[in-house]
Design a protein around this motif. Structure first.
Motif, PDB file in Angstrom:
ATOM      1  N   GLY A   1       0.772  -1.232   0.000  1.00 16.32           N
ATOM      2  CA  GLY A   1       0.000   0.000   0.000  1.00 16.32           C
ATOM      3  C   GLY A   1       0.804   1.284   0.000  1.00 16.32           C
ATOM      4  O   GLY A   1       0.226   2.365  -0.131  1.00 16.32           O
ATOM      5  N   ASP A   2       2.128   1.218   0.124  1.00 13.19           N
ATOM      6  CA  ASP A   2       2.965   2.429   0.206  1.00 13.19           C
ATOM      7  C   ASP A   2       3.657   2.670  -1.132  1.00 13.19           C
ATOM      8  O   ASP A   2       4.825   2.313  -1.321  1.00 13.19           O
ATOM      9  CB  ASP A   2       3.982   2.294   1.333  1.00 13.19           C
TER      10      ASP A   2
ATOM     11  N   ALA B   1       4.356  -4.412  -8.199  1.00 20.01           N
ATOM     12  CA  ALA B   1       5.498  -4.022  -7.371  1.00 20.01           C
ATOM     13  C   ALA B   1       5.263  -2.681  -6.694  1.00 20.01           C
ATOM     14  O   ALA B   1       5.742  -2.445  -5.576  1.00 20.01           O
ATOM     15  CB  ALA B   1       6.767  -3.965  -8.230  1.00 20.01           C
ATOM     16  N   LEU B   2       4.545  -1.791  -7.349  1.00 19.49           N
ATOM     17  CA  LEU B   2       4.355  -0.452  -6.797  1.00 19.49           C
ATOM     18  C   LEU B   2       3.409  -0.440  -5.608  1.00 19.49           C
ATOM     19  O   LEU B   2       3.494   0.442  -4.755  1.00 19.49           O
ATOM     20  CB  LEU B   2       3.836   0.490  -7.893  1.00 19.49           C
ATOM     21  N   SER B   3       2.519  -1.421  -5.518  1.00 16.97           N
ATOM     22  CA  SER B   3       1.485  -1.397  -4.474  1.00 16.97           C
ATOM     23  C   SER B   3       1.550  -2.565  -3.505  1.00 16.97           C
ATOM     24  O   SER B   3       1.059  -2.468  -2.379  1.00 16.97           O
ATOM     25  CB  SER B   3       0.100  -1.408  -5.129  1.00 16.97           C
ATOM     26  N   GLY B   4       2.129  -3.690  -3.937  1.00 17.58           N
ATOM     27  CA  GLY B   4       1.961  -4.942  -3.218  1.00 17.58           C
ATOM     28  C   GLY B   4       0.807  -5.715  -3.813  1.00 17.58           C
ATOM     29  O   GLY B   4      -0.140  -5.130  -4.371  1.00 17.58           O
ATOM     30  N   TYR B   5       0.873  -7.048  -3.722  1.00 18.10           N
ATOM     31  CA  TYR B   5      -0.073  -7.882  -4.466  1.00 18.10           C
ATOM     32  C   TYR B   5      -1.365  -8.200  -3.709  1.00 18.10           C
ATOM     33  O   TYR B   5      -2.447  -8.060  -4.255  1.00 18.10           O
ATOM     34  CB  TYR B   5       0.603  -9.200  -4.874  1.00 18.10           C
ATOM     35  N   ASP B   6      -1.288  -8.652  -2.475  1.00 14.35           N
ATOM     36  CA  ASP B   6      -2.430  -9.269  -1.798  1.00 14.35           C
ATOM     37  C   ASP B   6      -3.689  -8.412  -1.846  1.00 14.35           C
ATOM     38  O   ASP B   6      -3.643  -7.182  -1.698  1.00 14.35           O
ATOM     39  CB  ASP B   6      -2.091  -9.556  -0.337  1.00 14.35           C
ATOM     40  N   VAL B   7      -4.817  -9.069  -2.022  1.00 16.17           N
ATOM     41  CA  VAL B   7      -6.109  -8.385  -2.073  1.00 16.17           C
ATOM     42  C   VAL B   7      -6.438  -7.775  -0.701  1.00 16.17           C
ATOM     43  O   VAL B   7      -6.136  -8.341   0.345  1.00 16.17           O
ATOM     44  CB  VAL B   7      -7.206  -9.376  -2.504  1.00 16.17           C
ATOM     45  N   ASP B   8      -7.040  -6.603  -0.738  1.00 16.93           N
ATOM     46  CA  ASP B   8      -7.462  -5.914   0.480  1.00 16.93           C
ATOM     47  C   ASP B   8      -8.780  -6.524   0.956  1.00 16.93           C
ATOM     48  O   ASP B   8      -9.860  -6.136   0.512  1.00 16.93           O
ATOM     49  CB  ASP B   8      -7.627  -4.418   0.173  1.00 16.93           C
ATOM     50  N   ALA B   9      -8.678  -7.462   1.872  1.00 14.30           N
ATOM     51  CA  ALA B   9      -9.874  -8.172   2.342  1.00 14.30           C
ATOM     52  C   ALA B   9     -10.688  -7.360   3.333  1.00 14.30           C
ATOM     53  O   ALA B   9     -11.809  -7.737   3.683  1.00 14.30           O
ATOM     54  CB  ALA B   9      -9.452  -9.496   2.981  1.00 14.30           C
ATOM     55  N   ASP B  10     -10.151  -6.232   3.791  1.00 16.94           N
ATOM     56  CA  ASP B  10     -10.827  -5.432   4.798  1.00 16.94           C
ATOM     57  C   ASP B  10     -11.800  -4.415   4.211  1.00 16.94           C
ATOM     58  O   ASP B  10     -12.566  -3.784   4.954  1.00 16.94           O
ATOM     59  CB  ASP B  10      -9.797  -4.689   5.659  1.00 16.94           C
ATOM     60  N   HIS B  11     -11.760  -4.226   2.900  1.00 11.55           N
ATOM     61  CA  HIS B  11     -12.586  -3.201   2.280  1.00 11.55           C
ATOM     62  C   HIS B  11     -13.241  -3.741   1.014  1.00 11.55           C
ATOM     63  O   HIS B  11     -12.821  -4.759   0.471  1.00 11.55           O
ATOM     64  CB  HIS B  11     -11.763  -1.955   1.942  1.00 11.55           C
ATOM     65  N   GLU B  12     -14.235  -3.026   0.541  1.00 10.51           N
ATOM     66  CA  GLU B  12     -14.940  -3.397  -0.677  1.00 10.51           C
ATOM     67  C   GLU B  12     -14.934  -2.221  -1.652  1.00 10.51           C
ATOM     68  O   GLU B  12     -14.754  -1.060  -1.258  1.00 10.51           O
ATOM     69  CB  GLU B  12     -16.389  -3.794  -0.364  1.00 10.51           C
ATOM     70  N   GLY B  13     -15.133  -2.535  -2.932  1.00 15.04           N
ATOM     71  CA  GLY B  13     -15.301  -1.505  -3.946  1.00 15.04           C
ATOM     72  C   GLY B  13     -14.136  -0.536  -4.011  1.00 15.04           C
ATOM     73  O   GLY B  13     -12.976  -0.919  -3.881  1.00 15.04           O
TER      74      GLY B  13
ATOM     75  N   HIS C   1      -5.881  -1.242  -3.712  1.00 12.03           N
ATOM     76  CA  HIS C   1      -5.398  -1.105  -5.084  1.00 12.03           C
ATOM     77  C   HIS C   1      -6.148  -0.028  -5.849  1.00 12.03           C
ATOM     78  O   HIS C   1      -5.567   0.677  -6.681  1.00 12.03           O
ATOM     79  CB  HIS C   1      -5.520  -2.450  -5.816  1.00 12.03           C
ATOM     80  N   ARG C   2      -7.429   0.108  -5.574  1.00 12.08           N
ATOM     81  CA  ARG C   2      -8.213   1.140  -6.241  1.00 12.08           C
ATOM     82  C   ARG C   2      -7.891   2.522  -5.677  1.00 12.08           C
ATOM     83  O   ARG C   2      -7.954   3.528  -6.383  1.00 12.08           O
ATOM     84  CB  ARG C   2      -9.705   0.827  -6.135  1.00 12.08           C
ATOM     85  N   GLN C   3      -7.542   2.579  -4.403  1.00 13.92           N
ATOM     86  CA  GLN C   3      -7.173   3.851  -3.785  1.00 13.92           C
ATOM     87  C   GLN C   3      -5.860   4.400  -4.336  1.00 13.92           C
ATOM     88  O   GLN C   3      -5.720   5.612  -4.543  1.00 13.92           O
ATOM     89  CB  GLN C   3      -7.059   3.683  -2.268  1.00 13.92           C
ATOM     90  N   VAL C   4      -4.884   3.517  -4.580  1.00 10.33           N
ATOM     91  CA  VAL C   4      -3.551   3.991  -4.986  1.00 10.33           C
ATOM     92  C   VAL C   4      -3.349   3.968  -6.498  1.00 10.33           C
ATOM     93  O   VAL C   4      -2.321   4.440  -6.989  1.00 10.33           O
ATOM     94  CB  VAL C   4      -2.440   3.159  -4.314  1.00 10.33           C
ATOM     95  N   ALA C   5      -4.304   3.426  -7.242  1.00 13.59           N
ATOM     96  CA  ALA C   5      -4.144   3.319  -8.695  1.00 13.59           C
ATOM     97  C   ALA C   5      -3.941   4.700  -9.319  1.00 13.59           C
ATOM     98  O   ALA C   5      -4.555   5.683  -8.906  1.00 13.59           O
ATOM     99  CB  ALA C   5      -5.373   2.642  -9.308  1.00 13.59           C
TER     100      ALA C   5
END
Length: 299
Positions: A17-18, A47-59, A64-68
């Protein structure tokens, strides 16, 4: 067209996420790769965000959608500027925003300081479809060594059509940004990439994540594999196979490749056939029939 190229592939552990911290570190690798003579440097999928899915949030609240960011976003501009300063191409995985759509993408920046474009992952395994939309087309970029194809992970290992398309289009080098974890066995992906390199008579440069980024332990194993002088064998020109002992350490590997090994028609070296019986028209007809089947029509 030039034949000799030096490619760097990076085993990289993103900070989840960083994007700012990851961008700075990746540019550091670009600087060092340039000092060591690299013409192209390759980073892993996301590589820029990290791979694992954000299971704590939706939509749209998902990480990944926040940092895209788009191709003219701040990180993309920083990578393009660094590519110009250090005189190389760089390919890195990142979430790409295009309007309301977000893609699992590989960005390509050039020594001219431009974002050449992006490859958007065509097939989304596991939970990737929770945050990303599917890409629709392949992506190649022009270099002094001819066209270079770009693929991402699942597209590379499972869907051989894209590899065949790139090779038949004249690519001698294909870049594979990947994020392979221990859930997918090392033997599966190692066998796939070796088979694809041998059968298509092509060099494949893979860069993989390492570390337990959030939930999944990444395999590492970044490498460059390609045709050997001992036909029909393949050879590892840099790095180690997926799953090899010590292949999960953070490190950069460089290989100098002689792309003239693949100047022959694709398939020719593996099968000693100067004119392989490759007939795209026949395959178009076959795939049209499949596309009209109900089970595939909605995809």
């Amino acid at each position: 067209m030039e034949d000799i190229v030096t490619v760097a592939v990076v085993n990289f552990e993103p900070t989840w996420g960083d994007t700012h911290a990851n961008c700075n570190r990746m540019i550091g690798y670009m600087r060092t790769a340039s000092k060591r003579g690299a013409d192209i440097v390759v980073f892993p999928e996301t590589a820029l965000s990290g791979y694992d899915v954000d299971a704590d949030h939706e939509g749209d609240a998902q990480m990944h959608r926040q940092v895209a960011e788009s191709v003219d976003g701040p990180c993309a501009k920083a990578f393009a500027s660094a590519a110009k300063e250090y005189g190389l191409y760089a390919v890195y995985g990142a979430p790409e925003r295009d309007g309301n759509a977000v893609y699992n993408a590989a960005f390509v920046v050039s020594p001219e300081g431009e974002v050449v474009g992006t490859y958007r992952k065509l097939h989304l395994p596991f939970k990737e479809a929770k945050w990303a939309e599917r890409g629709q087309e392949p992506f190649m970029f022009d270099t002094p060594w001819g066209p270079v194809g770009v693929s991402i992970c699942y597209d590379t290992y499972v869907f051989g059509e894209i590899m065949r398309y790139y090779r038949a289009s004249g690519c001698r080098l294909i870049i594979n940004c990947t994020a392979v974890d221990e859930f997918v066995t090392a033997e599966n992906v190692r066998t796939a990439v070796e088979y694809l390199s041998a059968t298509n008579n092509v060099y494949i440069a893979s860069a993989n994540c390492i570390g337990c980024i959030r939930e999944n332990a990444m395999l590492g194993g970044s490498h460059i594999v390609g045709p050997s002088s001992h036909v029909p064998a393949i050879h590892y020109y840099a790095g180690q196979p997926f799953g090899a002992k010590g292949s999960d350490e953070q490190e950069m590997f460089l290989g100098t490749l002689d792309l003239s090994y693949v100047n022959k028609s694709f398939l020719a070296q593996q099968w000693a056939d100067k004119n392989p019986d490759f007939t795209p028209g026949r395959y178009i007809d076959m795939y049209k029939k499949l596309a009209n089947m109900d089970k595939f029509a909605s995809r």
